[in-house]
Design a protein around this motif. Structure first.
Motif, mmCIF file in Angstrom:
data_model
loop_
_atom_site.group_PDB
_atom_site.id
_atom_site.type_symbol
_atom_site.label_atom_id
_atom_site.label_comp_id
_atom_site.label_asym_id
_atom_site.label_seq_id
_atom_site.Cartn_x
_atom_site.Cartn_y
_atom_site.Cartn_z
ATOM 1 N N LYS A 27 -14.024 -0.497 3.827
ATOM 2 C CA LYS A 27 -12.569 -0.359 3.922
ATOM 3 C C LYS A 27 -12.081 -1.363 4.962
ATOM 4 O O LYS A 27 -12.634 -1.426 6.057
ATOM 5 C CB LYS A 27 -12.216 1.059 4.366
ATOM 6 N N PRO A 28 -11.069 -2.171 4.623
ATOM 7 C CA PRO A 28 -10.580 -3.156 5.597
ATOM 8 C C PRO A 28 -10.155 -2.477 6.891
ATOM 9 O O PRO A 28 -9.437 -1.477 6.864
ATOM 10 C CB PRO A 28 -9.367 -3.775 4.892
ATOM 11 N N ILE A 60 -1.025 -6.303 0.136
ATOM 12 C CA ILE A 60 -2.406 -6.633 -0.210
ATOM 13 C C ILE A 60 -2.391 -7.387 -1.536
ATOM 14 O O ILE A 60 -1.674 -7.012 -2.459
ATOM 15 C CB ILE A 60 -3.278 -5.367 -0.327
ATOM 16 N N PRO A 87 0.817 -1.222 0.000
ATOM 17 C CA PRO A 87 0.000 0.000 0.000
ATOM 18 C C PRO A 87 0.849 1.270 0.000
ATOM 19 O O PRO A 87 1.853 1.352 0.698
ATOM 20 C CB PRO A 87 -0.790 -0.095 1.309
ATOM 21 N N CYS A 119 -1.037 -8.462 7.330
ATOM 22 C CA CYS A 119 -0.658 -7.540 8.394
ATOM 23 C C CYS A 119 0.582 -8.046 9.124
ATOM 24 O O CYS A 119 0.952 -9.196 8.985
ATOM 25 C CB CYS A 119 -1.813 -7.403 9.381
ATOM 26 N N VAL A 168 -5.509 -9.201 2.801
ATOM 27 C CA VAL A 168 -4.733 -8.162 3.473
ATOM 28 C C VAL A 168 -3.745 -8.824 4.421
ATOM 29 O O VAL A 168 -4.147 -9.575 5.313
ATOM 30 C CB VAL A 168 -5.673 -7.215 4.260
ATOM 31 N N TYR A 228 -6.450 -2.048 7.246
ATOM 32 C CA TYR A 228 -5.730 -1.471 6.101
ATOM 33 C C TYR A 228 -4.515 -0.647 6.533
ATOM 34 O O TYR A 228 -3.460 -0.723 5.930
ATOM 35 C CB TYR A 228 -6.670 -0.598 5.251
ATOM 36 N N ASP A 229 -4.674 0.126 7.598
ATOM 37 C CA ASP A 229 -3.593 1.018 8.016
ATOM 38 C C ASP A 229 -2.352 0.265 8.495
ATOM 39 O O ASP A 229 -1.264 0.816 8.499
ATOM 40 C CB ASP A 229 -4.090 1.993 9.083
ATOM 41 N N ALA A 270 -1.587 -2.728 7.091
ATOM 42 C CA ALA A 270 -1.297 -3.704 6.040
ATOM 43 C C ALA A 270 0.130 -3.569 5.512
ATOM 44 O O ALA A 270 0.588 -2.473 5.222
ATOM 45 C CB ALA A 270 -2.287 -3.561 4.894
ATOM 46 N N TYR A 330 -7.708 2.803 -3.453
ATOM 47 C CA TYR A 330 -6.381 2.939 -2.860
ATOM 48 C C TYR A 330 -5.330 2.600 -3.911
ATOM 49 O O TYR A 330 -5.653 2.231 -5.037
ATOM 50 C CB TYR A 330 -6.245 2.056 -1.615
#
Length: 104
Positions: free
Chosen positions: A57-58, A67, A23, A87, A85, A61-62, A64, A39
């Motif tokens: 939004k997953p 992806i 990302p 992490c 996703v 995500y922040d 991640a 994104y």
């Protein structure tokens, strides 16, 4: 099987594919009314591309690290039907590979 492509390959691919990317920090938008999450990812060849996902939004995500988007290419973007996703390990489920699957 769904092919795994780079962005250069994916742009001209006619069917469904998987594409993996990192990302791009702070470069996303989420339209709550339309439930559309847009994104940007960077693939292994450092190409940046846009991904559209119709869904929530997953939540992770922040955090991640990576992806995988599964979908089709159109209008010079990926339209994903499914997101995987990945992490950091502290968020991983027991015994899982650290990917959380989101399907629309």
């Amino acid at each position: 099987a769904i092919p795994v492509l780079t962005w250069n390959e994916a742009k001209s691919h006619s069917g469904k594919f998987q594409i993996k990317g990192i990302p791009v920090q702070n470069k996303f938008s989420y339209d709550i009314k339309k439930q559309e999450f847009i994104y940007y990812l960077t693939d292994d060849q450092k190409n940046e591309f846009e991904v559209h996902y119709n869904g929530v939004k997953p939540g992770n995500y922040d955090q991640a690290k990576e992806i995988i988007a599964i979908g089709v290419a159109k209008n010079n973007a990926v339209y994903a039907q499914k997101l995987l996703v990945k992490c950091p390990s502290k968020y991983q489920a027991e015994g899982g590979e650290g990917y959380e699957t989101l399907e629309y």
